[in-house]
Design a protein around this motif. Structure first.
Motif, PDB file in Angstrom:
ATOM      1  N   GLU A 161     -31.936   2.389  50.096  1.00  0.00           N
ATOM      2  CA  GLU A 161     -31.142   3.305  49.280  1.00  0.00           C
ATOM      3  C   GLU A 161     -31.518   3.192  47.801  1.00  0.00           C
ATOM      4  O   GLU A 161     -31.545   4.169  47.062  1.00  0.00           O
ATOM      5  N   PHE A 162     -31.847   1.963  47.397  1.00  0.00           N
ATOM      6  CA  PHE A 162     -32.102   1.680  45.976  1.00  0.00           C
ATOM      7  C   PHE A 162     -33.503   2.106  45.516  1.00  0.00           C
ATOM      8  O   PHE A 162     -33.696   2.582  44.403  1.00  0.00           O
ATOM      9  N   LEU A 163     -34.497   1.926  46.424  1.00  0.00           N
ATOM     10  CA  LEU A 163     -35.896   2.086  46.014  1.00  0.00           C
ATOM     11  C   LEU A 163     -36.384   3.526  46.182  1.00  0.00           C
ATOM     12  O   LEU A 163     -37.274   3.799  46.972  1.00  0.00           O
ATOM     13  N   LYS A 164     -35.760   4.416  45.439  1.00  0.00           N
ATOM     14  CA  LYS A 164     -36.164   5.828  45.533  1.00  0.00           C
ATOM     15  C   LYS A 164     -37.195   6.105  44.438  1.00  0.00           C
ATOM     16  O   LYS A 164     -36.916   5.949  43.251  1.00  0.00           O
ATOM     17  N   ARG A 165     -38.397   6.533  44.862  1.00  0.00           N
ATOM     18  CA  ARG A 165     -39.440   6.858  43.893  1.00  0.00           C
ATOM     19  C   ARG A 165     -39.058   8.097  43.101  1.00  0.00           C
ATOM     20  O   ARG A 165     -38.380   8.976  43.640  1.00  0.00           O
ATOM     21  N   SER A 166     -39.553   8.187  41.845  1.00  0.00           N
ATOM     22  CA  SER A 166     -39.227   9.385  41.063  1.00  0.00           C
ATOM     23  C   SER A 166     -39.998  10.602  41.575  1.00  0.00           C
ATOM     24  O   SER A 166     -39.614  11.734  41.344  1.00  0.00           O
ATOM     25  N   SER A 167     -41.148  10.350  42.255  1.00  0.00           N
ATOM     26  CA  SER A 167     -41.810  11.437  42.985  1.00  0.00           C
ATOM     27  C   SER A 167     -42.570  10.809  44.152  1.00  0.00           C
ATOM     28  O   SER A 167     -42.802   9.604  44.162  1.00  0.00           O
ATOM     29  N   ASP A 168     -43.001  11.624  45.108  1.00  0.00           N
ATOM     30  CA  ASP A 168     -43.622  11.112  46.337  1.00  0.00           C
ATOM     31  C   ASP A 168     -44.772  10.155  46.078  1.00  0.00           C
ATOM     32  O   ASP A 168     -44.935   9.158  46.751  1.00  0.00           O
ATOM     33  N   LYS A 169     -45.591  10.516  45.079  1.00  0.00           N
ATOM     34  CA  LYS A 169     -46.807   9.735  44.852  1.00  0.00           C
ATOM     35  C   LYS A 169     -46.724   8.849  43.620  1.00  0.00           C
ATOM     36  O   LYS A 169     -47.757   8.379  43.131  1.00  0.00           O
ATOM     37  N   SER A 170     -45.511   8.629  43.111  1.00  0.00           N
ATOM     38  CA  SER A 170     -45.434   7.876  41.860  1.00  0.00           C
ATOM     39  C   SER A 170     -45.926   6.452  42.047  1.00  0.00           C
ATOM     40  O   SER A 170     -45.774   5.847  43.114  1.00  0.00           O
ATOM     41  N   LYS A 171     -46.538   5.911  40.977  1.00  0.00           N
ATOM     42  CA  LYS A 171     -47.015   4.529  41.040  1.00  0.00           C
ATOM     43  C   LYS A 171     -45.827   3.584  40.818  1.00  0.00           C
ATOM     44  O   LYS A 171     -45.105   3.691  39.843  1.00  0.00           O
ATOM     45  N   VAL A 172     -45.664   2.673  41.789  1.00  0.00           N
ATOM     46  CA  VAL A 172     -44.462   1.841  41.852  1.00  0.00           C
ATOM     47  C   VAL A 172     -44.835   0.368  41.752  1.00  0.00           C
ATOM     48  O   VAL A 172     -45.856  -0.061  42.291  1.00  0.00           O
ATOM     49  N   LEU A 173     -43.985  -0.430  41.061  1.00  0.00           N
ATOM     50  CA  LEU A 173     -44.095  -1.888  41.146  1.00  0.00           C
ATOM     51  C   LEU A 173     -42.704  -2.443  41.397  1.00  0.00           C
ATOM     52  O   LEU A 173     -41.740  -2.044  40.738  1.00  0.00           O
ATOM     53  N   ILE A 174     -42.612  -3.343  42.388  1.00  0.00           N
ATOM     54  CA  ILE A 174     -41.337  -3.995  42.691  1.00  0.00           C
ATOM     55  C   ILE A 174     -41.500  -5.483  42.388  1.00  0.00           C
ATOM     56  O   ILE A 174     -42.386  -6.135  42.947  1.00  0.00           O
ATOM     57  N   CYS A 175     -40.671  -6.000  41.487  1.00  0.00           N
ATOM     58  CA  CYS A 175     -40.731  -7.426  41.161  1.00  0.00           C
ATOM     59  C   CYS A 175     -39.511  -8.103  41.759  1.00  0.00           C
ATOM     60  O   CYS A 175     -38.400  -7.579  41.657  1.00  0.00           O
ATOM     61  N   ILE A 176     -39.727  -9.264  42.365  1.00  0.00           N
ATOM     62  CA  ILE A 176     -38.623  -9.935  43.042  1.00  0.00           C
ATOM     63  C   ILE A 176     -38.589 -11.422  42.693  1.00  0.00           C
ATOM     64  O   ILE A 176     -39.633 -12.075  42.656  1.00  0.00           O
ATOM     65  N   CYS A 177     -37.380 -11.927  42.429  1.00  0.00           N
ATOM     66  CA  CYS A 177     -37.245 -13.347  42.063  1.00  0.00           C
ATOM     67  C   CYS A 177     -35.829 -13.834  42.344  1.00  0.00           C
ATOM     68  O   CYS A 177     -34.861 -13.134  42.058  1.00  0.00           O
ATOM     69  N   GLY A 178     -35.738 -15.030  42.901  1.00  0.00           N
ATOM     70  CA  GLY A 178     -34.429 -15.633  43.194  1.00  0.00           C
ATOM     71  C   GLY A 178     -34.623 -16.855  44.065  1.00  0.00           C
ATOM     72  O   GLY A 178     -35.731 -17.400  44.157  1.00  0.00           O
ATOM     73  N   PRO A 179     -33.549 -17.300  44.759  1.00  0.00           N
ATOM     74  CA  PRO A 179     -33.690 -18.426  45.683  1.00  0.00           C
ATOM     75  C   PRO A 179     -34.769 -18.087  46.730  1.00  0.00           C
ATOM     76  O   PRO A 179     -34.908 -16.921  47.118  1.00  0.00           O
ATOM     77  N   THR A 180     -35.498 -19.097  47.182  1.00  0.00           N
ATOM     78  CA  THR A 180     -36.627 -18.852  48.105  1.00  0.00           C
ATOM     79  C   THR A 180     -36.248 -17.979  49.309  1.00  0.00           C
ATOM     80  O   THR A 180     -36.977 -17.029  49.623  1.00  0.00           O
ATOM     81  N   PRO A 181     -35.122 -18.238  50.004  1.00  0.00           N
ATOM     82  CA  PRO A 181     -34.803 -17.375  51.169  1.00  0.00           C
ATOM     83  C   PRO A 181     -34.592 -15.916  50.760  1.00  0.00           C
ATOM     84  O   PRO A 181     -34.964 -15.002  51.501  1.00  0.00           O
ATOM     85  N   PHE A 182     -34.000 -15.721  49.573  1.00  0.00           N
ATOM     86  CA  PHE A 182     -33.799 -14.358  49.062  1.00  0.00           C
ATOM     87  C   PHE A 182     -35.149 -13.665  48.884  1.00  0.00           C
ATOM     88  O   PHE A 182     -35.354 -12.541  49.342  1.00  0.00           O
ATOM     89  N   THR A 183     -36.066 -14.352  48.208  1.00  0.00           N
ATOM     90  CA  THR A 183     -37.367 -13.750  47.911  1.00  0.00           C
ATOM     91  C   THR A 183     -38.140 -13.494  49.203  1.00  0.00           C
ATOM     92  O   THR A 183     -38.727 -12.423  49.391  1.00  0.00           O
ATOM     93  N   GLU A 184     -38.118 -14.468  50.113  1.00  0.00           N
ATOM     94  CA  GLU A 184     -38.866 -14.299  51.373  1.00  0.00           C
ATOM     95  C   GLU A 184     -38.316 -13.144  52.203  1.00  0.00           C
ATOM     96  O   GLU A 184     -39.075 -12.306  52.697  1.00  0.00           O
ATOM     97  N   GLN A 185     -36.976 -13.090  52.334  1.00  0.00           N
ATOM     98  CA  GLN A 185     -36.387 -11.986  53.111  1.00  0.00           C
ATOM     99  C   GLN A 185     -36.678 -10.654  52.440  1.00  0.00           C
ATOM    100  O   GLN A 185     -37.028  -9.670  53.098  1.00  0.00           O
ATOM    101  N   GLY A 186     -36.531 -10.643  51.101  1.00  0.00           N
ATOM    102  CA  GLY A 186     -36.767  -9.407  50.344  1.00  0.00           C
ATOM    103  C   GLY A 186     -38.171  -8.883  50.596  1.00  0.00           C
ATOM    104  O   GLY A 186     -38.351  -7.693  50.885  1.00  0.00           O
ATOM    105  N   ILE A 187     -39.169  -9.757  50.516  1.00  0.00           N
ATOM    106  CA  ILE A 187     -40.561  -9.318  50.711  1.00  0.00           C
ATOM    107  C   ILE A 187     -40.742  -8.759  52.126  1.00  0.00           C
ATOM    108  O   ILE A 187     -41.391  -7.731  52.320  1.00  0.00           O
ATOM    109  N   LYS A 188     -40.147  -9.443  53.083  1.00  0.00           N
ATOM    110  CA  LYS A 188     -40.264  -8.979  54.480  1.00  0.00           C
ATOM    111  C   LYS A 188     -39.682  -7.559  54.611  1.00  0.00           C
ATOM    112  O   LYS A 188     -40.328  -6.667  55.188  1.00  0.00           O
ATOM    113  N   PHE A 189     -38.486  -7.348  54.036  1.00  0.00           N
ATOM    114  CA  PHE A 189     -37.868  -6.022  54.122  1.00  0.00           C
ATOM    115  C   PHE A 189     -38.717  -4.967  53.394  1.00  0.00           C
ATOM    116  O   PHE A 189     -38.821  -3.830  53.849  1.00  0.00           O
ATOM    117  N   LEU A 190     -39.313  -5.361  52.276  1.00  0.00           N
ATOM    118  CA  LEU A 190     -40.129  -4.408  51.499  1.00  0.00           C
ATOM    119  C   LEU A 190     -41.346  -3.961  52.311  1.00  0.00           C
ATOM    120  O   LEU A 190     -41.707  -2.781  52.314  1.00  0.00           O
TER     121      LEU A 190
END
Ligand code: FAD
Ligand code: NAD
Length: 367
Positions: A323-352
């Motif tokens: 729901e959160f990661l909506k691109r501003s257009s279909d082909k827009s160049k995107v970067l997602i940065c993630i940081c937090g407790p290790t389980p948070f970061t690992e789960q986040g990357i898996k979901f991404l």
């Protein structure tokens, strides 16, 4: 000979030279690279020893010399960008002519992979400490006048304290003194002071000791480490930041940098995960920034709200992210940065990855 081999594999080997006037000694480092900036070189001199570490791609080039004569504490560093030249201008204590620059110390004039370079520490003085939440504080440390060090965006340093004869070392990510600093004059010149947002864990090894420091006390601060590169922002249109707890710290400078320096940027969104409302770092500044800059938005997610909370709840999940990661257009160049407790970061990357974001579109901050 080992150095020669490495130099052939890495960037072409830098070199150095020096010259003098009656009152000055200039050390010149020829990096043979064009993308050199003021944060590419870290200079320290303590008593007569002079040390300049230049970071060139993933390599470290070291000048390490015992100077033949005394110099003053203060010095200046200049970059001649188009030719990749670094000039360090030292002031002689006495106006005599030097016959030589000095004597080589350990690893002088060597080029090694950065990961093998080892960490160098200098003492920094605690200037101020301010409560940010019930357990997180903003610490300000001053670099010695005899040090030139600018921590690149997205990188961390190590802090070291000696407690009952044992050295304790932990990594921390420098932040700016506020999120809104681009809109105001810095209270202190920003190249001599380093700020950290640090959460104090009462049962922790390091943070209670840090919290006990008095203004004027010293802590050792290392050279920077980390693999984030601002080139990841090139042509960027959508920047998404996923932070949990103090995992917010790398996002501070990233946010300021992106909003100030990336003309292609359309949208910056922060999803900030915390246990309770009281744990949210710089909440009012984040809210103010959404008014000051229309490209910026923030969403708070609480995992253990105690008071009534109308916002989002829970842990990082595919539903929250999609729901959160909506691109501003279909082909827009995107970067997602993630940081937090290790389980948070690992789960986040898996979901991404499950949401079809590619490796190049994700940067995770870890040790
Ligand atoms: P620790 O001794 O590590 O303990 C932390 C907590 O875990 C305490 O509550 C303790 O009781 C509990 N604990 C310890 N061991 C166990 C165990 N075996 N079982 C269960 N519980 C245990 N932090 C920041 O605040 N700001 C930053 O900018 C920051 N940047 C970082 C950058 C990087 C690259 C990394 C990797 C970490 C960063 N951290 C940051 C975290 C920081 O390095 C420390 O881990 C943190 O400050 C805790 O240190 P401590 O020694 O006080 O606590
Ligand atoms: P915290 O315990 O207050 O938790 C904050 C949020 O993280 C929670 O609300 C929850 O949403 C999420 N979370 C916590 N545990 C989780 C789990 N097991 N699974 C999924 N989600 C979970 O966080 P804190 O005490 O502020 O800790 C911040 C962490 O970030 C530390 O571990 C620190 O080392 C790390 N950190 C890393 C870097 C880096 O690598 N560059 C920088 C700063 C902080």
């Amino acid at each position: 000979q080992a150095t020669d081999t490495l130099a052939r594999e890495g960037p072409s080997s830098p070199s150095y030279d020096w010259f003098q006037t009656d009152s000055l000694v200039t050390i010149v480092i020829y990096t043979k690279q064009k993308d050199i900036t003021l944060d590419s070189v870290i200079v320290d001199h303590q008593d007569d020893s002079f040390r300049a570490e230049t970071i060139i791609k993933d390599y470290s080039y070291l000048i390490n010399i015992e100077l033949s004569h005394a110099v003053q504490e203060d010095f200046s560093v200049r970059i001649v960008e188009n030719v990749g030249k670094i000039e360090i201008v030292l002031q002689k204590k006495e106006n005599t002519s030097w016959k030589c620059l000095g004597h080589p110390l350990e690893n002088h004039n060597s080029l090694v992979p950065k990961k093998d370079a080892g960490l160098f520490y200098r003492q920094c003085q605690l200037i101020s400490k301010e409560d940010v939440t019930h357990d997180t504080r903003l610490f300000c440390f001053m670099l010695p006048p005899s040090t030139h060090l600018q921590v690149p965006i997205g990188q961390h340093v190590y802090l070291k304290l000696t407690v009952t004869d044992t050295e304790i070392v932990k990594p921390y990510t420098p932040v700016s003194d506020s999120l809104l600093s681009e809109f105001k004059e810095p209270a202190l010149p920003n190249n001599k002071y380093i700020y950290f947002l640090i959460k104090i864990y009462p049962a922790g090894l390091f943070t209670p000791e840090l919290d006990h420091l008095q203004i004027g006390d010293f802590v050792f601060v290392s050279n920077p480490e980390g693999n984030f590169k601002t080139s990841q922002f090139q042509e960027l249109e959508d920047l998404f930041l996923l932070a949990a707890g103090t995992g917010f710290t790398p996002m501070v400078k990233l946010l300021n940098y992106a909003l100030t320096n990336i003309p292609s940027l359309r949208k910056v969104k922060l999803m900030f995960f915390n246990k309770t409302e009281d744990d949210i770092i710089w909440r009012s500044q984040l809210e103010e920034l959404t008014f000051k800059d229309k490209r910026f938005d923030v969403e708070f997610v609480l995992s253990a709200p105690i008071s009534e909370w109308n916002g989002k709840q829970g842990h990082v999940s595919p539903a929250l992210l999609s729901e959160f990661l909506k691109r501003s257009s279909d082909k827009s160049k995107v970067l997602i940065c993630i940081c937090g407790p290790t389980p948070f970061t690992e789960q986040g990357i898996k979901f991404l990855h499950e949401l079809n974001f590619s490796k190049d579109e994700i940067h995770s901050f870890t040790a």
